[in-house]
Design a protein around this motif. Structure first.
Motif, PDB file in Angstrom:
ATOM      1  N   THR A 169      -2.081  -4.824   2.513  1.00 52.70           N
ATOM      2  CA  THR A 169      -1.160  -3.840   1.953  1.00 52.70           C
ATOM      3  C   THR A 169       0.102  -3.740   2.796  1.00 52.70           C
ATOM      4  O   THR A 169       1.222  -3.731   2.280  1.00 52.70           O
ATOM      5  CB  THR A 169      -1.834  -2.459   1.874  1.00 52.70           C
ATOM      6  N   LEU A 170      -0.069  -3.664   4.106  1.00 54.60           N
ATOM      7  CA  LEU A 170       1.081  -3.541   5.005  1.00 54.60           C
ATOM      8  C   LEU A 170       1.908  -4.822   5.026  1.00 54.60           C
ATOM      9  O   LEU A 170       3.145  -4.769   5.106  1.00 54.60           O
ATOM     10  CB  LEU A 170       0.610  -3.193   6.411  1.00 54.60           C
ATOM     11  N   ALA A 171       1.236  -5.969   4.940  1.00 52.32           N
ATOM     12  CA  ALA A 171       1.957  -7.234   4.888  1.00 52.32           C
ATOM     13  C   ALA A 171       2.821  -7.292   3.636  1.00 52.32           C
ATOM     14  O   ALA A 171       3.985  -7.713   3.676  1.00 52.32           O
ATOM     15  CB  ALA A 171       0.984  -8.408   4.910  1.00 52.32           C
ATOM     16  N   THR A 172       2.263  -6.849   2.526  1.00 47.37           N
ATOM     17  CA  THR A 172       3.016  -6.843   1.267  1.00 47.37           C
ATOM     18  C   THR A 172       4.243  -5.958   1.378  1.00 47.37           C
ATOM     19  O   THR A 172       5.343  -6.337   0.955  1.00 47.37           O
ATOM     20  CB  THR A 172       2.118  -6.357   0.117  1.00 47.37           C
ATOM     21  N   TRP A 206       1.807   4.237  -0.249  1.00 40.81           N
ATOM     22  CA  TRP A 206       2.362   4.724   1.013  1.00 40.81           C
ATOM     23  C   TRP A 206       1.265   5.283   1.921  1.00 40.81           C
ATOM     24  O   TRP A 206       1.434   5.365   3.142  1.00 40.81           O
ATOM     25  CB  TRP A 206       3.413   5.793   0.739  1.00 40.81           C
ATOM     26  N   THR A 207       0.133   5.639   1.348  1.00 39.77           N
ATOM     27  CA  THR A 207      -0.953   6.254   2.109  1.00 39.77           C
ATOM     28  C   THR A 207      -1.384   5.392   3.290  1.00 39.77           C
ATOM     29  O   THR A 207      -1.746   5.910   4.356  1.00 39.77           O
ATOM     30  CB  THR A 207      -2.167   6.505   1.195  1.00 39.77           C
ATOM     31  N   VAL A 208      -1.347   4.082   3.114  1.00 39.57           N
ATOM     32  CA  VAL A 208      -1.807   3.190   4.180  1.00 39.57           C
ATOM     33  C   VAL A 208      -0.953   3.326   5.441  1.00 39.57           C
ATOM     34  O   VAL A 208      -1.386   2.969   6.547  1.00 39.57           O
ATOM     35  CB  VAL A 208      -1.809   1.724   3.676  1.00 39.57           C
ATOM     36  N   TYR A 231      -9.304   7.366  -6.181  1.00 41.03           N
ATOM     37  CA  TYR A 231     -10.259   7.082  -5.099  1.00 41.03           C
ATOM     38  C   TYR A 231     -10.455   5.575  -4.928  1.00 41.03           C
ATOM     39  O   TYR A 231     -10.462   5.058  -3.800  1.00 41.03           O
ATOM     40  CB  TYR A 231     -11.608   7.743  -5.392  1.00 41.03           C
ATOM     41  N   ALA A 232     -10.580   4.850  -6.036  1.00 38.19           N
ATOM     42  CA  ALA A 232     -10.796   3.403  -5.967  1.00 38.19           C
ATOM     43  C   ALA A 232      -9.574   2.701  -5.380  1.00 38.19           C
ATOM     44  O   ALA A 232      -9.709   1.762  -4.577  1.00 38.19           O
ATOM     45  CB  ALA A 232     -11.106   2.855  -7.352  1.00 38.19           C
ATOM     46  N   HIS A 233      -8.391   3.140  -5.772  1.00 33.37           N
ATOM     47  CA  HIS A 233      -7.153   2.545  -5.252  1.00 33.37           C
ATOM     48  C   HIS A 233      -7.048   2.785  -3.745  1.00 33.37           C
ATOM     49  O   HIS A 233      -6.784   1.854  -2.976  1.00 33.37           O
ATOM     50  CB  HIS A 233      -5.955   3.152  -5.980  1.00 33.37           C
ATOM     51  N   LEU A 234      -7.250   4.029  -3.329  1.00 39.39           N
ATOM     52  CA  LEU A 234      -7.158   4.354  -1.912  1.00 39.39           C
ATOM     53  C   LEU A 234      -8.187   3.593  -1.085  1.00 39.39           C
ATOM     54  O   LEU A 234      -7.884   3.071  -0.009  1.00 39.39           O
ATOM     55  CB  LEU A 234      -7.341   5.852  -1.705  1.00 39.39           C
ATOM     56  N   SER A 235      -9.408   3.519  -1.592  1.00 41.25           N
ATOM     57  CA  SER A 235     -10.470   2.813  -0.864  1.00 41.25           C
ATOM     58  C   SER A 235     -10.088   1.350  -0.649  1.00 41.25           C
ATOM     59  O   SER A 235     -10.303   0.786   0.430  1.00 41.25           O
ATOM     60  CB  SER A 235     -11.788   2.900  -1.645  1.00 41.25           C
ATOM     61  N   ALA A 236      -9.506   0.733  -1.677  1.00 37.25           N
ATOM     62  CA  ALA A 236      -9.154  -0.686  -1.590  1.00 37.25           C
ATOM     63  C   ALA A 236      -8.009  -0.925  -0.613  1.00 37.25           C
ATOM     64  O   ALA A 236      -8.061  -1.853   0.202  1.00 37.25           O
ATOM     65  CB  ALA A 236      -8.800  -1.228  -2.971  1.00 37.25           C
ATOM     66  N   ILE A 237      -6.960  -0.094  -0.682  1.00 29.82           N
ATOM     67  CA  ILE A 237      -5.817  -0.371   0.199  1.00 29.82           C
ATOM     68  C   ILE A 237      -6.135  -0.044   1.653  1.00 29.82           C
ATOM     69  O   ILE A 237      -5.535  -0.631   2.564  1.00 29.82           O
ATOM     70  CB  ILE A 237      -4.536   0.365  -0.246  1.00 29.82           C
ATOM     71  N   ILE A 238      -7.069   0.865   1.881  1.00 24.50           N
ATOM     72  CA  ILE A 238      -7.485   1.133   3.260  1.00 24.50           C
ATOM     73  C   ILE A 238      -8.354  -0.017   3.766  1.00 24.50           C
ATOM     74  O   ILE A 238      -8.191  -0.492   4.899  1.00 24.50           O
ATOM     75  CB  ILE A 238      -8.247   2.463   3.361  1.00 24.50           C
ATOM     76  N   GLU A 239      -9.267  -0.492   2.932  1.00 26.39           N
ATOM     77  CA  GLU A 239     -10.131  -1.611   3.326  1.00 26.39           C
ATOM     78  C   GLU A 239      -9.310  -2.874   3.588  1.00 26.39           C
ATOM     79  O   GLU A 239      -9.595  -3.631   4.516  1.00 26.39           O
ATOM     80  CB  GLU A 239     -11.161  -1.893   2.231  1.00 26.39           C
ATOM     81  N   TYR A 240      -8.298  -3.084   2.760  1.00 25.67           N
ATOM     82  CA  TYR A 240      -7.440  -4.265   2.905  1.00 25.67           C
ATOM     83  C   TYR A 240      -6.087  -3.859   3.474  1.00 25.67           C
ATOM     84  O   TYR A 240      -5.041  -4.298   3.004  1.00 25.67           O
ATOM     85  CB  TYR A 240      -7.260  -4.956   1.548  1.00 25.67           C
ATOM     86  N   ILE A 273      -3.192  -7.353  -4.371  1.00 25.91           N
ATOM     87  CA  ILE A 273      -3.146  -6.648  -5.656  1.00 25.91           C
ATOM     88  C   ILE A 273      -4.444  -6.826  -6.422  1.00 25.91           C
ATOM     89  O   ILE A 273      -4.898  -5.910  -7.114  1.00 25.91           O
ATOM     90  CB  ILE A 273      -1.935  -7.108  -6.502  1.00 25.91           C
ATOM     91  N   HIS A 274      -5.080  -7.996  -6.309  1.00 25.66           N
ATOM     92  CA  HIS A 274      -6.361  -8.202  -6.988  1.00 25.66           C
ATOM     93  C   HIS A 274      -7.443  -7.267  -6.430  1.00 25.66           C
ATOM     94  O   HIS A 274      -8.285  -6.766  -7.183  1.00 25.66           O
ATOM     95  CB  HIS A 274      -6.821  -9.654  -6.842  1.00 25.66           C
ATOM     96  N   ALA A 275      -7.435  -7.057  -5.114  1.00 26.16           N
ATOM     97  CA  ALA A 275      -8.433  -6.171  -4.502  1.00 26.16           C
ATOM     98  C   ALA A 275      -8.331  -4.769  -5.078  1.00 26.16           C
ATOM     99  O   ALA A 275      -9.344  -4.139  -5.405  1.00 26.16           O
ATOM    100  CB  ALA A 275      -8.236  -6.146  -2.987  1.00 26.16           C
ATOM    101  N   VAL A 276      -7.107  -4.277  -5.228  1.00 28.40           N
ATOM    102  CA  VAL A 276      -6.902  -2.935  -5.772  1.00 28.40           C
ATOM    103  C   VAL A 276      -7.251  -2.896  -7.252  1.00 28.40           C
ATOM    104  O   VAL A 276      -7.977  -2.005  -7.720  1.00 28.40           O
ATOM    105  CB  VAL A 276      -5.439  -2.493  -5.564  1.00 28.40           C
TER     106      VAL A 276
END
Length: 206
Positions: free
Chosen positions: A108-111, A169-171, A95-104, A66-69
């Protein structure tokens, strides 16, 4: 000049990355500290130098996600001029949210997999961080509504919940090599903004 991470910080990041992957694959109950150590290519005892228990480790994984996002979105919004419109703020935050959850992605999936499985104290702690992040979106949307950019009947709280749920959900379906994050962000923002904007004269405000 960017400070070079210490050897301990590098080792800690290896543990966190490995833990996110194992929690993602095995869930909370199915994950052991030994499995995480094996994934990180470390001796089992080395993990305990950074984290004393599995609970402490899953808490760190959840919080880092959550901190990354949150940090990504805050930084992107801070770079916008004060005159930025609601549409511009939404597009930037999406864009910033999507970039973060894709990078991490593993985080995201673990959460998504373990959040309902972890002890209540850990879940409540992470929920407080999520709520703080949610206020960023509430402020973006409410600000646009108060400036008259959105229709008066727009339900901002419902819009916020929809946006965050859909973004997270995008991830699950985003694949590198397909549509870019920029394309997805623009399309998603268009759907959100057009749904919240005032209607032109002659149309219904439903």
């Amino acid at each position: 000049m960017t400070k070079k991470p210490t050897k301990s910080e590098v080792s800690q990041k290896r543990v966190l990355d490995a833990a996110a992957k194992i929690f993602r694959d095995n869930g909370y109950a199915g994950t052991t500290m030994r499995a995480i150590a094996d994934e990180a290519d470390l001796k089992a005892g080395s993990i305990y130098y950074h984290y004393k228990s599995k609970d402490e480790l899953i808490s760190a994984v959840l919080d880092l996600g959550i901190h990354a996002v949150s940090d990504s979105v805050k930084s992107a919004l801070d770079n916008l001029p004060e005159t930025a419109t609601g549409r511009q703020r939404i597009e930037t935050a999406v864009y910033a949210h999507l970039s973060a959850i894709i990078e991490y992605g593993d985080y995201t999936l673990a959460t998504r997999r373990v959040f309902g499985q972890v002890p209540e104290s850990i879940r409540l702690k992470n929920m407080r961080l999520r709520d703080l992040y949610g206020t960023i979106w509430q402020e973006i949307l409410m600000g646009a509504k108060e400036r008259g950019e959105f229709r008066p009947s727009a339900n901002i709280t419902l819009a916020r919940l929809f946006i965050l749920g859909a973004l997270n959900w995008t991830v699950e379906w985003f694949k590198p090599g397909g549509r870019s994050i920029d394309e997805v962000a623009r399309e998603f923002s268009s759907v959100v903004v057009e749904g919240l904007m005032r209607h032109e004269p002659g149309t219904t405000d439903a």
